[in-house]
Write a protein that holds these residues in place. Structure first.
Motif, PDB file in Angstrom:
ATOM      1  N   LEU A 179       0.837  -1.206   0.000  1.00  0.00           N
ATOM      2  CA  LEU A 179       0.000   0.000   0.000  1.00  0.00           C
ATOM      3  C   LEU A 179       0.868   1.252   0.000  1.00  0.00           C
ATOM      4  O   LEU A 179       0.540   2.246  -0.660  1.00  0.00           O
ATOM      5  N   VAL A 180       1.977   1.206   0.710  1.00  0.00           N
ATOM      6  CA  VAL A 180       2.927   2.320   0.688  1.00  0.00           C
ATOM      7  C   VAL A 180       3.435   2.541  -0.734  1.00  0.00           C
ATOM      8  O   VAL A 180       3.483   3.675  -1.235  1.00  0.00           O
ATOM      9  N   GLU A 181       3.787   1.455  -1.403  1.00  0.00           N
ATOM     10  CA  GLU A 181       4.290   1.553  -2.774  1.00  0.00           C
ATOM     11  C   GLU A 181       3.214   2.073  -3.723  1.00  0.00           C
ATOM     12  O   GLU A 181       3.508   2.802  -4.674  1.00  0.00           O
ATOM     13  N   ALA A 182       1.982   1.684  -3.474  1.00  0.00           N
ATOM     14  CA  ALA A 182       0.890   2.150  -4.329  1.00  0.00           C
ATOM     15  C   ALA A 182       0.716   3.666  -4.227  1.00  0.00           C
ATOM     16  O   ALA A 182       0.426   4.345  -5.221  1.00  0.00           O
ATOM     17  N   VAL A 183       0.912   4.220  -3.019  1.00  0.00           N
ATOM     18  CA  VAL A 183       0.844   5.679  -2.851  1.00  0.00           C
ATOM     19  C   VAL A 183       2.020   6.337  -3.567  1.00  0.00           C
ATOM     20  O   VAL A 183       1.848   7.346  -4.269  1.00  0.00           O
ATOM     21  N   ASN A 184       3.204   5.773  -3.401  1.00  0.00           N
ATOM     22  CA  ASN A 184       4.378   6.324  -4.090  1.00  0.00           C
ATOM     23  C   ASN A 184       4.168   6.339  -5.593  1.00  0.00           C
ATOM     24  O   ASN A 184       4.500   7.320  -6.279  1.00  0.00           O
ATOM     25  N   GLN A 185       3.613   5.249  -6.118  1.00  0.00           N
ATOM     26  CA  GLN A 185       3.390   5.161  -7.556  1.00  0.00           C
ATOM     27  C   GLN A 185       2.360   6.186  -8.015  1.00  0.00           C
ATOM     28  O   GLN A 185       2.513   6.799  -9.078  1.00  0.00           O
ATOM     29  N   ALA A 186       1.322   6.378  -7.227  1.00  0.00           N
ATOM     30  CA  ALA A 186       0.299   7.369  -7.586  1.00  0.00           C
ATOM     31  C   ALA A 186       0.901   8.768  -7.655  1.00  0.00           C
ATOM     32  O   ALA A 186       0.573   9.547  -8.556  1.00  0.00           O
ATOM     33  N   MET A 187       1.797   9.082  -6.725  1.00  0.00           N
ATOM     34  CA  MET A 187       2.461  10.389  -6.765  1.00  0.00           C
ATOM     35  C   MET A 187       3.359  10.511  -7.994  1.00  0.00           C
ATOM     36  O   MET A 187       3.384  11.545  -8.660  1.00  0.00           O
ATOM     37  N   LYS A 188       4.084   9.434  -8.288  1.00  0.00           N
ATOM     38  CA  LYS A 188       4.952   9.456  -9.474  1.00  0.00           C
ATOM     39  C   LYS A 188       4.144   9.574 -10.766  1.00  0.00           C
ATOM     40  O   LYS A 188       4.606  10.138 -11.756  1.00  0.00           O
ATOM     41  N   ASP A 189       2.926   9.026 -10.727  1.00  0.00           N
ATOM     42  CA  ASP A 189       2.069   9.079 -11.903  1.00  0.00           C
ATOM     43  C   ASP A 189       1.361  10.420 -12.045  1.00  0.00           C
ATOM     44  O   ASP A 189       0.590  10.617 -12.998  1.00  0.00           O
ATOM     45  N   GLY A 190       1.588  11.328 -11.111  1.00  0.00           N
ATOM     46  CA  GLY A 190       1.071  12.685 -11.241  1.00  0.00           C
ATOM     47  C   GLY A 190      -0.264  12.960 -10.584  1.00  0.00           C
ATOM     48  O   GLY A 190      -0.856  14.022 -10.803  1.00  0.00           O
ATOM     49  N   PHE A 191      -0.722  12.042  -9.720  1.00  0.00           N
ATOM     50  CA  PHE A 191      -2.013  12.254  -9.057  1.00  0.00           C
ATOM     51  C   PHE A 191      -1.811  13.052  -7.764  1.00  0.00           C
ATOM     52  O   PHE A 191      -1.981  12.542  -6.663  1.00  0.00           O
ATOM     53  N   ASN A 192      -1.441  14.322  -7.953  1.00  0.00           N
ATOM     54  CA  ASN A 192      -1.059  15.142  -6.807  1.00  0.00           C
ATOM     55  C   ASN A 192      -1.857  16.436  -6.673  1.00  0.00           C
ATOM     56  O   ASN A 192      -1.553  17.259  -5.804  1.00  0.00           O
ATOM     57  N   GLN A 193      -2.863  16.613  -7.505  1.00  0.00           N
ATOM     58  CA  GLN A 193      -3.689  17.822  -7.432  1.00  0.00           C
ATOM     59  C   GLN A 193      -5.018  17.488  -6.750  1.00  0.00           C
ATOM     60  O   GLN A 193      -5.263  16.361  -6.345  1.00  0.00           O
ATOM     61  N   TYR A 194      -5.881  18.500  -6.641  1.00  0.00           N
ATOM     62  CA  TYR A 194      -7.164  18.295  -5.975  1.00  0.00           C
ATOM     63  C   TYR A 194      -7.924  17.117  -6.575  1.00  0.00           C
ATOM     64  O   TYR A 194      -8.043  16.987  -7.790  1.00  0.00           O
ATOM     65  N   ALA A 195      -8.472  16.305  -5.679  1.00  0.00           N
ATOM     66  CA  ALA A 195      -9.402  15.254  -6.106  1.00  0.00           C
ATOM     67  C   ALA A 195     -10.810  15.843  -6.123  1.00  0.00           C
ATOM     68  O   ALA A 195     -11.064  16.927  -5.598  1.00  0.00           O
ATOM     69  N   HIS A 196     -11.735  15.121  -6.739  1.00  0.00           N
ATOM     70  CA  HIS A 196     -13.142  15.537  -6.704  1.00  0.00           C
ATOM     71  C   HIS A 196     -13.576  15.666  -5.245  1.00  0.00           C
ATOM     72  O   HIS A 196     -13.166  14.883  -4.382  1.00  0.00           O
ATOM     73  N   THR A 197     -14.393  16.631  -4.955  1.00  0.00           N
ATOM     74  CA  THR A 197     -14.806  16.887  -3.578  1.00  0.00           C
ATOM     75  C   THR A 197     -15.482  15.681  -2.922  1.00  0.00           C
ATOM     76  O   THR A 197     -15.399  15.496  -1.709  1.00  0.00           O
ATOM     77  N   ASN A 198     -16.126  14.825  -3.714  1.00  0.00           N
ATOM     78  CA  ASN A 198     -16.796  13.638  -3.161  1.00  0.00           C
ATOM     79  C   ASN A 198     -15.862  12.444  -3.044  1.00  0.00           C
ATOM     80  O   ASN A 198     -16.243  11.416  -2.483  1.00  0.00           O
ATOM     81  N   GLY A 199     -14.637  12.574  -3.578  1.00  0.00           N
ATOM     82  CA  GLY A 199     -13.717  11.449  -3.636  1.00  0.00           C
ATOM     83  C   GLY A 199     -13.580  10.964  -5.063  1.00  0.00           C
ATOM     84  O   GLY A 199     -14.514  11.092  -5.869  1.00  0.00           O
ATOM     85  N   ILE A 200     -12.432  10.391  -5.410  1.00  0.00           N
ATOM     86  CA  ILE A 200     -12.248   9.958  -6.791  1.00  0.00           C
ATOM     87  C   ILE A 200     -13.246   8.834  -7.111  1.00  0.00           C
ATOM     88  O   ILE A 200     -13.533   7.986  -6.256  1.00  0.00           O
ATOM     89  N   PRO A 201     -13.791   8.824  -8.320  1.00  0.00           N
ATOM     90  CA  PRO A 201     -14.795   7.815  -8.667  1.00  0.00           C
ATOM     91  C   PRO A 201     -14.319   6.378  -8.464  1.00  0.00           C
ATOM     92  O   PRO A 201     -15.091   5.534  -8.000  1.00  0.00           O
ATOM     93  N   ALA A 202     -13.055   6.105  -8.790  1.00  0.00           N
ATOM     94  CA  ALA A 202     -12.562   4.726  -8.683  1.00  0.00           C
ATOM     95  C   ALA A 202     -12.625   4.218  -7.245  1.00  0.00           C
ATOM     96  O   ALA A 202     -12.949   3.049  -6.999  1.00  0.00           O
TER      97      ALA A 202
END
Length: 380
Positions: free
Chosen positions: A43-66
Protein backbone atom coordinates in the motif's frame (compact mmCIF):
# COMPACT_ATOMS: atom_id res chain seq x y z
CA UNK A 1 -9.11 39.82 22.99
CA UNK A 2 -11.62 37.37 24.46
CA UNK A 3 -14.19 35.06 22.91
CA UNK A 4 -17.00 33.11 24.46
CA UNK A 5 -16.03 29.44 24.34
CA UNK A 6 -18.42 27.09 22.59
CA UNK A 7 -16.95 24.23 24.63
CA UNK A 8 -16.23 25.77 28.03
CA UNK A 9 -16.07 22.40 29.80
CA UNK A 10 -13.57 20.89 27.37
CA UNK A 11 -9.87 20.81 28.15
CA UNK A 12 -6.98 18.62 27.05
CA UNK A 13 -8.25 15.13 26.23
CA UNK A 14 -7.25 12.15 28.36
CA UNK A 15 -5.59 10.64 25.28
CA UNK A 16 -3.20 13.57 25.01
CA UNK A 17 -2.58 13.56 28.76
CA UNK A 18 -1.77 9.86 28.88
CA UNK A 19 0.38 9.97 25.75
CA UNK A 20 2.37 12.89 27.17
CA UNK A 21 2.84 11.00 30.43
CA UNK A 22 3.93 7.92 28.49
CA UNK A 23 6.54 9.98 26.65
CA UNK A 24 7.76 11.61 29.86
CA UNK A 25 8.21 8.26 31.62
CA UNK A 26 9.31 6.29 28.56
CA UNK A 27 6.28 4.06 29.08
CA UNK A 28 4.69 1.53 26.73
CA UNK A 29 1.65 3.29 25.28
CA UNK A 30 -1.36 0.97 25.28
CA UNK A 31 -3.63 3.97 25.69
CA UNK A 32 -4.21 5.65 22.35
CA UNK A 33 -5.59 3.41 19.59
CA UNK A 34 -2.84 3.11 17.02
CA UNK A 35 -0.68 0.17 15.87
CA UNK A 36 3.06 0.15 16.50
CA UNK A 37 3.70 -2.23 13.60
CA UNK A 38 4.19 -1.41 9.93
CA UNK A 39 1.36 -1.21 7.44
CA UNK A 40 1.51 -3.25 4.24
CA UNK A 41 4.46 -2.18 2.12
CA UNK A 42 2.38 -2.80 -1.02
CA UNK A 43 0.00 0.00 0.00
CA UNK A 44 2.93 2.32 0.69
CA UNK A 45 4.29 1.55 -2.77
CA UNK A 46 0.89 2.15 -4.33
CA UNK A 47 0.84 5.68 -2.85
CA UNK A 48 4.38 6.32 -4.09
CA UNK A 49 3.39 5.16 -7.56
CA UNK A 50 0.30 7.37 -7.59
CA UNK A 51 2.46 10.39 -6.76
CA UNK A 52 4.95 9.46 -9.47
CA UNK A 53 2.07 9.08 -11.90
CA UNK A 54 1.07 12.68 -11.24
CA UNK A 55 -2.01 12.25 -9.06
CA UNK A 56 -1.06 15.14 -6.81
CA UNK A 57 -3.69 17.82 -7.43
CA UNK A 58 -7.16 18.30 -5.97
CA UNK A 59 -9.40 15.25 -6.11
CA UNK A 60 -13.14 15.54 -6.70
CA UNK A 61 -14.81 16.89 -3.58
CA UNK A 62 -16.80 13.64 -3.16
CA UNK A 63 -13.72 11.45 -3.64
CA UNK A 64 -12.25 9.96 -6.79
CA UNK A 65 -14.80 7.81 -8.67
CA UNK A 66 -12.56 4.73 -8.68
CA UNK A 67 -12.38 4.66 -4.89
CA UNK A 68 -16.09 5.24 -4.41
CA UNK A 69 -16.84 2.45 -6.87
CA UNK A 70 -14.42 0.11 -5.06
CA UNK A 71 -16.22 0.86 -1.78
CA UNK A 72 -19.59 0.14 -3.38
CA UNK A 73 -18.23 -3.20 -4.64
CA UNK A 74 -16.96 -4.03 -1.16
CA UNK A 75 -20.34 -3.23 0.42
CA UNK A 76 -22.11 -5.49 -2.07
CA UNK A 77 -19.58 -8.27 -1.49
CA UNK A 78 -19.92 -8.10 2.30
CA UNK A 79 -23.54 -7.13 2.85
CA UNK A 80 -25.31 -7.86 -0.46
CA UNK A 81 -26.50 -4.27 -0.58
CA UNK A 82 -26.26 -2.11 -3.67
CA UNK A 83 -24.89 1.39 -3.00
CA UNK A 84 -24.83 4.09 -5.69
CA UNK A 85 -21.20 5.20 -5.71
CA UNK A 86 -22.07 8.49 -7.41
CA UNK A 87 -24.79 9.70 -5.03
CA UNK A 88 -24.28 7.86 -1.73
CA UNK A 89 -20.55 7.68 -0.90
CA UNK A 90 -18.28 10.55 0.12
CA UNK A 91 -14.59 10.24 1.00
CA UNK A 92 -13.66 12.13 4.16
CA UNK A 93 -10.50 13.05 6.11
CA UNK A 94 -11.11 10.38 8.72
CA UNK A 95 -14.06 8.86 10.50
CA UNK A 96 -14.22 11.52 13.24
CA UNK A 97 -14.64 14.21 10.59
CA UNK A 98 -17.43 12.22 8.95
CA UNK A 99 -19.26 11.93 12.28
CA UNK A 100 -18.98 15.68 12.84
CA UNK A 101 -20.20 16.43 9.33
CA UNK A 102 -23.16 14.06 9.64
CA UNK A 103 -24.24 15.65 12.92
CA UNK A 104 -23.74 19.15 11.55
CA UNK A 105 -25.84 18.22 8.53
CA UNK A 106 -28.91 17.27 10.53
CA UNK A 107 -28.85 19.14 13.85
CA UNK A 108 -30.67 22.33 14.73
CA UNK A 109 -30.69 24.15 18.09
CA UNK A 110 -33.03 22.37 20.48
CA UNK A 111 -32.63 18.92 18.92
CA UNK A 112 -31.73 15.95 21.10
CA UNK A 113 -29.31 13.13 20.29
CA UNK A 114 -29.19 9.85 22.20
CA UNK A 115 -25.64 8.87 23.13
CA UNK A 116 -24.64 5.60 24.79
CA UNK A 117 -21.92 5.79 27.41
CA UNK A 118 -19.10 5.05 27.69
CA UNK A 119 -18.82 6.92 24.38
CA UNK A 120 -16.10 7.86 21.93
CA UNK A 121 -15.10 11.34 23.01
CA UNK A 122 -15.99 13.30 19.86
CA UNK A 123 -19.74 12.64 19.89
CA UNK A 124 -20.81 14.98 22.67
CA UNK A 125 -18.72 18.04 21.66
CA UNK A 126 -20.02 17.62 18.09
CA UNK A 127 -23.60 17.68 19.35
CA UNK A 128 -23.05 20.69 21.61
CA UNK A 129 -21.25 22.68 18.90
CA UNK A 130 -24.38 22.32 16.77
CA UNK A 131 -26.63 23.71 19.50
CA UNK A 132 -28.24 20.36 20.25
CA UNK A 133 -28.48 18.43 23.51
CA UNK A 134 -26.91 15.02 24.20
CA UNK A 135 -29.21 12.60 26.00
CA UNK A 136 -27.07 10.11 27.89
CA UNK A 137 -27.90 6.44 28.37
CA UNK A 138 -25.44 4.24 30.24
CA UNK A 139 -24.62 0.85 28.77
CA UNK A 140 -25.16 -1.99 31.23
CA UNK A 141 -21.94 -2.85 33.02
CA UNK A 142 -20.07 -5.19 32.77
CA UNK A 143 -21.23 -6.44 29.35
CA UNK A 144 -21.93 -2.95 28.05
CA UNK A 145 -25.27 -3.96 26.54
CA UNK A 146 -27.81 -1.37 25.36
CA UNK A 147 -30.80 -1.01 27.73
CA UNK A 148 -33.47 -0.69 25.07
CA UNK A 149 -36.27 -0.07 27.56
CA UNK A 150 -34.38 3.01 28.69
CA UNK A 151 -33.95 4.14 25.08
CA UNK A 152 -37.70 3.92 24.52
CA UNK A 153 -38.29 6.16 27.54
CA UNK A 154 -35.89 8.84 26.28
CA UNK A 155 -37.30 9.15 22.75
CA UNK A 156 -39.57 12.17 22.23
CA UNK A 157 -40.46 14.69 19.54
CA UNK A 158 -37.10 16.44 20.01
CA UNK A 159 -35.08 13.28 19.32
CA UNK A 160 -33.25 13.91 16.04
CA UNK A 161 -30.70 11.10 16.10
CA UNK A 162 -29.26 8.06 17.85
CA UNK A 163 -25.51 7.45 17.76
CA UNK A 164 -24.62 3.77 17.36
CA UNK A 165 -21.06 2.44 17.60
CA UNK A 166 -20.27 -1.21 16.82
CA UNK A 167 -17.70 -2.63 17.35
CA UNK A 168 -17.70 -0.27 20.30
CA UNK A 169 -14.95 2.05 21.43
CA UNK A 170 -13.91 1.83 24.26
CA UNK A 171 -15.36 -1.55 25.29
CA UNK A 172 -15.25 -3.80 22.23
CA UNK A 173 -18.94 -4.71 22.65
CA UNK A 174 -20.84 -5.48 19.43
CA UNK A 175 -24.45 -5.24 18.33
CA UNK A 176 -26.49 -8.43 18.05
CA UNK A 177 -29.42 -9.28 15.80
CA UNK A 178 -31.67 -8.67 18.79
CA UNK A 179 -30.22 -5.17 19.13
CA UNK A 180 -30.96 -4.49 15.48
CA UNK A 181 -34.55 -5.61 15.87
CA UNK A 182 -35.00 -3.41 18.92
CA UNK A 183 -33.48 -0.43 17.13
CA UNK A 184 -35.63 -1.01 14.06
CA UNK A 185 -38.79 -1.20 16.15
CA UNK A 186 -37.99 2.01 18.02
CA UNK A 187 -37.24 4.18 15.00
CA UNK A 188 -40.00 2.84 12.72
CA UNK A 189 -42.51 5.55 11.82
CA UNK A 190 -40.28 8.27 13.28
CA UNK A 191 -37.97 10.83 11.62
CA UNK A 192 -35.03 9.69 13.80
CA UNK A 193 -31.69 9.46 12.01
CA UNK A 194 -28.98 6.94 12.93
CA UNK A 195 -25.33 7.95 13.07
CA UNK A 196 -23.63 4.55 12.79
CA UNK A 197 -19.95 4.65 13.70
CA UNK A 198 -18.55 1.48 12.12
CA UNK A 199 -14.88 2.35 11.86
CA UNK A 200 -13.94 -1.04 13.37
CA UNK A 201 -16.22 -3.03 11.04
CA UNK A 202 -13.40 -5.38 9.98
CA UNK A 203 -12.08 -5.82 13.51
CA UNK A 204 -14.73 -8.15 14.88
CA UNK A 205 -13.84 -11.44 16.54
CA UNK A 206 -15.02 -14.85 17.68
CA UNK A 207 -16.85 -15.60 14.44
CA UNK A 208 -19.44 -12.90 15.15
CA UNK A 209 -21.16 -11.25 12.18
CA UNK A 210 -20.91 -7.48 12.02
CA UNK A 211 -24.39 -5.98 12.30
CA UNK A 212 -23.87 -3.08 9.92
CA UNK A 213 -26.70 -0.69 9.06
CA UNK A 214 -25.70 -1.58 5.49
CA UNK A 215 -27.34 -4.99 5.94
CA UNK A 216 -30.78 -3.58 6.71
CA UNK A 217 -32.61 -1.46 4.10
CA UNK A 218 -35.08 0.03 6.58
CA UNK A 219 -32.25 1.25 8.79
CA UNK A 220 -29.91 2.24 5.97
CA UNK A 221 -32.41 4.71 4.52
CA UNK A 222 -32.21 6.74 7.72
CA UNK A 223 -28.49 6.25 8.46
CA UNK A 224 -25.13 7.87 8.00
CA UNK A 225 -22.65 4.96 8.06
CA UNK A 226 -19.11 5.96 8.98
CA UNK A 227 -15.99 3.92 8.07
CA UNK A 228 -12.22 4.32 8.37
CA UNK A 229 -9.34 3.24 6.16
CA UNK A 230 -6.92 4.05 8.98
CA UNK A 231 -8.36 1.36 11.27
CA UNK A 232 -8.65 -1.19 8.46
CA UNK A 233 -5.17 -0.81 6.99
CA UNK A 234 -3.13 0.21 10.06
CA UNK A 235 -2.56 3.76 8.82
CA UNK A 236 -4.36 5.92 11.36
CA UNK A 237 -2.14 8.88 10.52
CA UNK A 238 -3.54 9.01 7.00
CA UNK A 239 -6.87 10.29 8.36
CA UNK A 240 -8.96 8.91 5.52
CA UNK A 241 -12.42 7.45 5.82
CA UNK A 242 -15.81 7.69 4.20
CA UNK A 243 -19.51 8.11 4.78
CA UNK A 244 -22.35 6.17 3.16
CA UNK A 245 -25.93 7.45 3.20
CA UNK A 246 -29.02 7.55 1.04
CA UNK A 247 -29.09 10.11 -1.75
CA UNK A 248 -31.23 12.68 0.09
CA UNK A 249 -29.12 12.56 3.25
CA UNK A 250 -25.86 12.54 1.32
CA UNK A 251 -26.88 15.58 -0.73
CA UNK A 252 -27.09 17.62 2.46
CA UNK A 253 -23.94 16.02 3.91
CA UNK A 254 -21.99 17.15 0.85
CA UNK A 255 -23.19 20.73 1.23
CA UNK A 256 -21.42 20.88 4.60
CA UNK A 257 -18.44 18.82 3.45
CA UNK A 258 -17.56 20.98 0.45
CA UNK A 259 -17.05 24.08 2.59
CA UNK A 260 -15.24 22.33 5.42
CA UNK A 261 -12.84 20.08 3.51
CA UNK A 262 -13.03 20.61 -0.21
CA UNK A 263 -11.24 17.36 -1.00
CA UNK A 264 -9.06 14.62 0.51
CA UNK A 265 -5.53 13.38 -0.12
CA UNK A 266 -5.39 12.45 -3.82
CA UNK A 267 -2.53 9.91 -4.15
CA UNK A 268 -3.77 7.91 -1.18
CA UNK A 269 -7.22 7.67 -2.74
CA UNK A 270 -5.78 6.23 -5.94
CA UNK A 271 -3.70 3.76 -3.95
CA UNK A 272 -6.68 2.63 -1.89
CA UNK A 273 -8.87 2.25 -4.98
CA UNK A 274 -6.54 -0.45 -6.31
CA UNK A 275 -5.70 -1.94 -2.88
CA UNK A 276 -9.38 -2.55 -2.07
CA UNK A 277 -9.49 -5.12 -4.85
CA UNK A 278 -7.55 -7.44 -2.55
CA UNK A 279 -10.52 -8.63 -0.50
CA UNK A 280 -8.46 -10.90 1.75
CA UNK A 281 -6.75 -7.86 3.25
CA UNK A 282 -9.92 -6.80 5.04
CA UNK A 283 -11.59 -10.20 5.29
CA UNK A 284 -8.64 -11.75 7.13
CA UNK A 285 -7.96 -8.73 9.31
CA UNK A 286 -10.18 -9.99 12.13
CA UNK A 287 -8.09 -13.16 12.42
CA UNK A 288 -4.84 -11.23 12.58
CA UNK A 289 -6.02 -8.80 15.25
CA UNK A 290 -7.89 -11.43 17.31
CA UNK A 291 -4.59 -13.25 17.73
CA UNK A 292 -3.23 -10.11 19.37
CA UNK A 293 -6.27 -9.84 21.64
CA UNK A 294 -5.93 -13.49 22.65
CA UNK A 295 -2.21 -13.14 23.28
CA UNK A 296 -2.75 -10.11 25.49
CA UNK A 297 -5.49 -11.91 27.42
CA UNK A 298 -3.24 -14.88 28.08
CA UNK A 299 -0.39 -12.64 29.22
CA UNK A 300 -2.66 -10.61 31.50
CA UNK A 301 -3.73 -13.76 33.38
CA UNK A 302 -0.47 -13.44 35.30
CA UNK A 303 -1.49 -10.00 36.57
CA UNK A 304 -4.28 -8.95 38.90
CA UNK A 305 -6.33 -7.49 36.05
CA UNK A 306 -9.58 -9.19 34.97
CA UNK A 307 -10.68 -8.80 31.38
CA UNK A 308 -14.16 -7.70 30.30
CA UNK A 309 -14.66 -9.53 26.99
CA UNK A 310 -14.08 -7.51 23.84
CA UNK A 311 -15.52 -8.88 20.60
CA UNK A 312 -14.16 -6.18 18.34
CA UNK A 313 -12.05 -3.01 17.88
CA UNK A 314 -8.44 -2.41 18.97
CA UNK A 315 -9.37 -2.48 22.64
CA UNK A 316 -10.21 -4.59 25.64
CA UNK A 317 -11.22 -3.31 29.05
CA UNK A 318 -9.82 -4.71 32.29
CA UNK A 319 -11.05 -4.37 35.84
CA UNK A 320 -8.38 -3.56 38.43
CA UNK A 321 -10.70 -3.74 41.47
CA UNK A 322 -8.59 -6.55 42.96
CA UNK A 323 -5.51 -4.38 42.79
CA UNK A 324 -6.54 -0.95 44.02
CA UNK A 325 -9.36 1.19 45.38
CA UNK A 326 -8.04 4.31 43.67
CA UNK A 327 -10.15 6.10 41.07
CA UNK A 328 -9.37 4.99 37.54
CA UNK A 329 -7.66 8.23 36.48
CA UNK A 330 -5.30 8.17 39.45
CA UNK A 331 -4.60 4.49 38.97
CA UNK A 332 -3.89 4.95 35.24
CA UNK A 333 -1.38 7.68 36.04
CA UNK A 334 0.18 5.47 38.70
CA UNK A 335 0.68 2.72 36.12
CA UNK A 336 2.63 5.06 33.88
CA UNK A 337 4.77 6.43 36.67
CA UNK A 338 5.51 3.19 38.54
CA UNK A 339 5.61 0.37 35.97
CA UNK A 340 5.76 2.25 32.66
CA UNK A 341 2.51 1.23 30.96
CA UNK A 342 -0.11 3.69 29.71
CA UNK A 343 -3.83 2.85 29.53
CA UNK A 344 -6.99 4.96 29.38
CA UNK A 345 -9.36 5.28 32.36
CA UNK A 346 -12.86 4.39 31.14
CA UNK A 347 -14.42 7.14 33.27
CA UNK A 348 -13.09 9.54 30.61
CA UNK A 349 -15.77 8.19 28.26
CA UNK A 350 -18.64 9.24 30.57
CA UNK A 351 -19.95 12.80 30.93
CA UNK A 352 -20.31 12.30 34.69
CA UNK A 353 -16.99 10.39 35.03
CA UNK A 354 -18.61 7.11 36.10
CA UNK A 355 -15.84 5.04 37.68
CA UNK A 356 -16.17 1.24 37.63
CA UNK A 357 -12.42 0.78 38.22
CA UNK A 358 -11.84 -0.19 34.61
CA UNK A 359 -9.01 0.67 32.22
CA UNK A 360 -8.94 0.37 28.44
CA UNK A 361 -5.89 -1.22 26.84
CA UNK A 362 -5.03 -1.15 23.12
CA UNK A 363 -3.79 -4.57 21.98
CA UNK A 364 -3.12 -3.58 18.33
CA UNK A 365 0.61 -3.79 18.98
CA UNK A 366 3.57 -5.98 18.15
CA UNK A 367 3.81 -9.19 20.17
CA UNK A 368 7.00 -7.97 21.82
CA UNK A 369 5.22 -4.78 22.91
CA UNK A 370 2.35 -6.73 24.49
CA UNK A 371 4.74 -9.16 26.18
CA UNK A 372 6.80 -6.38 27.72
CA UNK A 373 3.71 -4.48 28.87
CA UNK A 374 2.26 -7.56 30.60
CA UNK A 375 5.62 -8.30 32.17
CA UNK A 376 5.69 -4.83 33.71
CA UNK A 377 2.10 -5.06 34.91
CA UNK A 378 2.90 -8.22 36.87
CA UNK A 379 4.95 -6.14 39.28
CA UNK A 380 2.14 -3.90 40.51
Amino acid sequence: MQIQSKLPQVGTTIFTVMSQLANTHNAINLGQGFPDFMMDEALVEAVNQAMKDGFNQYAHTNGIPALREAIAEKVYYLYHTYINAETSITITPGGTYAIYTALTTILQPGDEVIVFEPAYDSYVPNIILNGATPVFIALEYPNYAIPWNEVAKKINNKTKAIVINSPHNPTGAVLTETDIQQLSNLVANTPIIIISDEVYEHLIFDGIMHQSMLRYPDLLERSFVIASFGKTYHCTGWKLGYCIAGEALMKEFRKVHQFNCFSCDTPKQYALASYLQGKNKYVQLCIEIQKKRDLFRSLMKETGFVYIPSHGSYFECYSYSKLSNKCDTAFAKELVETVGVAAIPVSAFYHNKTDEKVLRFCFAKKETTLQEAAKRLKYL
